[in-house]
Motif scaffolding. Structure first.
Motif, PDB file in Angstrom:
ATOM      1  N   ARG A  61       0.836  -1.202   0.000  1.00 45.77           N
ATOM      2  CA  ARG A  61       0.000   0.000   0.000  1.00 45.77           C
ATOM      3  C   ARG A  61       0.872   1.254   0.000  1.00 45.77           C
ATOM      4  O   ARG A  61       1.698   1.436   0.886  1.00 45.77           O
ATOM      5  CB  ARG A  61      -0.916  -0.013   1.222  1.00 45.77           C
ATOM      6  N   LEU A  62       0.662   2.113  -0.997  1.00 49.55           N
ATOM      7  CA  LEU A  62       1.433   3.344  -1.112  1.00 49.55           C
ATOM      8  C   LEU A  62       0.700   4.535  -0.509  1.00 49.55           C
ATOM      9  O   LEU A  62       1.306   5.409   0.101  1.00 49.55           O
ATOM     10  CB  LEU A  62       1.764   3.640  -2.581  1.00 49.55           C
ATOM     11  N   PHE A  63      -0.615   4.575  -0.745  1.00 47.07           N
ATOM     12  CA  PHE A  63      -1.438   5.643  -0.182  1.00 47.07           C
ATOM     13  C   PHE A  63      -2.881   5.162  -0.124  1.00 47.07           C
ATOM     14  O   PHE A  63      -3.223   4.125  -0.701  1.00 47.07           O
ATOM     15  CB  PHE A  63      -1.311   6.951  -0.983  1.00 47.07           C
ATOM     16  N   SER A  64      -3.725   5.889   0.563  1.00 50.50           N
ATOM     17  CA  SER A  64      -5.112   5.475   0.724  1.00 50.50           C
ATOM     18  C   SER A  64      -5.852   5.463  -0.606  1.00 50.50           C
ATOM     19  O   SER A  64      -5.676   6.357  -1.440  1.00 50.50           O
ATOM     20  CB  SER A  64      -5.827   6.423   1.694  1.00 50.50           C
ATOM     21  N   SER A  65      -6.707   4.475  -0.765  1.00 47.88           N
ATOM     22  CA  SER A  65      -7.527   4.381  -1.980  1.00 47.88           C
ATOM     23  C   SER A  65      -8.543   5.515  -2.066  1.00 47.88           C
ATOM     24  O   SER A  65      -9.178   5.708  -3.106  1.00 47.88           O
ATOM     25  CB  SER A  65      -8.246   3.029  -2.030  1.00 47.88           C
ATOM     26  N   LYS A  66      -8.704   6.279  -0.984  1.00 48.18           N
ATOM     27  CA  LYS A  66      -9.601   7.442  -1.008  1.00 48.18           C
ATOM     28  C   LYS A  66      -9.048   8.552  -1.894  1.00 48.18           C
ATOM     29  O   LYS A  66      -9.790   9.382  -2.412  1.00 48.18           O
ATOM     30  CB  LYS A  66      -9.807   7.984   0.405  1.00 48.18           C
ATOM     31  N   TYR A  67      -7.709   8.551  -2.031  1.00 48.03           N
ATOM     32  CA  TYR A  67      -7.041   9.585  -2.806  1.00 48.03           C
ATOM     33  C   TYR A  67      -6.825   9.105  -4.243  1.00 48.03           C
ATOM     34  O   TYR A  67      -7.349   8.057  -4.640  1.00 48.03           O
ATOM     35  CB  TYR A  67      -5.723   9.956  -2.136  1.00 48.03           C
ATOM     36  N   TRP A  68      -6.027   9.809  -5.024  1.00 47.12           N
ATOM     37  CA  TRP A  68      -5.873   9.400  -6.425  1.00 47.12           C
ATOM     38  C   TRP A  68      -4.541   9.850  -7.000  1.00 47.12           C
ATOM     39  O   TRP A  68      -3.880  10.738  -6.463  1.00 47.12           O
ATOM     40  CB  TRP A  68      -7.033   9.932  -7.278  1.00 47.12           C
ATOM     41  N   ALA A  69      -4.188   9.204  -8.097  1.00 46.90           N
ATOM     42  CA  ALA A  69      -3.027   9.578  -8.899  1.00 46.90           C
ATOM     43  C   ALA A  69      -3.347   9.202 -10.342  1.00 46.90           C
ATOM     44  O   ALA A  69      -4.337   8.515 -10.618  1.00 46.90           O
ATOM     45  CB  ALA A  69      -1.775   8.860  -8.421  1.00 46.90           C
TER      46      ALA A  69
END
Length: 213
Positions: free
Chosen positions: A62-70
């Motif tokens: 996990r790199l960052f929360s799935s709530k956010y985006w890239a």
């Protein structure tokens, strides 16, 4: 469901909570090195990443929360224009969670052996063959049973958490299509959005898992 959390700089993704309507499956086109994938994204200033990478051993990174985006889709204006749609790449990246499976992807066969685009030899037991080709390749590195199992758990979790429908869309999932580009909710592949990509490939075990959700 256990995850391995990694430090990933906040300036490499968008720490903006957005409503999620679907999930897009990718593979990395790289070897068994999650750290290498992460370091490559860190070196890219364009906010390209997915929140999760699933290693060959089935471990969920996990790199960052799935709530956010890239940015993980890279849909060009002409991809939308082909179907008479407005160009909404940024919107689609916000709406769809991206997940990567570590895999070399498409392979070439030379003298009875199989090679990645970098020249890395792949064990024949890890190769799947498509008689009629898939996106220009007859051979792909298989996704492992451990990866498929971990993806199953992740899809169930995200489906419940974000109220995303998980029904298998059939063969259209593995074709460049208007439904995906229009933002239809559910599970899609990167190939659903772009004709120049080959992730993910329609491995039998993967499709069986998707049908079981």
């Amino acid at each position: 469901m256990k995850t391995i959390n990694h430090y990933f700089p906040s300036n490499q993704y968008y720490k903006e909570e957005t409503k999620k309507k679907g999930i897009v499956l990718h593979h990395t086109v790289s070897g068994n090195s999650v750290a290498g994938d992460i370091n490559w994204w860190k070196s890219n200033p364009q906010h390209v990443a997915t929140c999760v990478i699933i290693g060959r051993d089935g471990k969920i990174h996990r790199l960052f929360s799935s709530k956010y985006w890239a940015h993980h889709l890279g849909i060009k204006r002409f991809h939308f224009k082909y179907f008479g749609l407005p160009s909404l790449n940024k919107k689609r990246n916000k709406e769809f969670i991206g997940v990567e499976l570590d895999s070399w992807g498409g392979l070439v066969k030379r003298n009875g052996k199989y090679y990645s685009y970098t020249g890395r030899e792949i064990d024949k037991d890890n190769v799947v063959y498509y008689k009629n080709e898939f996106r220009g390749y007859h051979y792909f590195e298989k996704y492992t049973d451990a990866q498929i199992k971990a993806l199953y758990e992740l899809l169930l979790y995200w489906g419940k958490y974000y109220n995303i429908p998980l029904n298998y869309k059939g063969e259209v999932m593995f074709k460049y299509n208007k439904r995906a580009l229009s933002g239809e909710e559910g599970i899609w592949a990167h190939v659903s959005f772009r004709p120049d990509k080959s992730d993910i490939h329609p491995q039998e075990e993967l499709i069986k898992m998707l049908k079981s959700l």
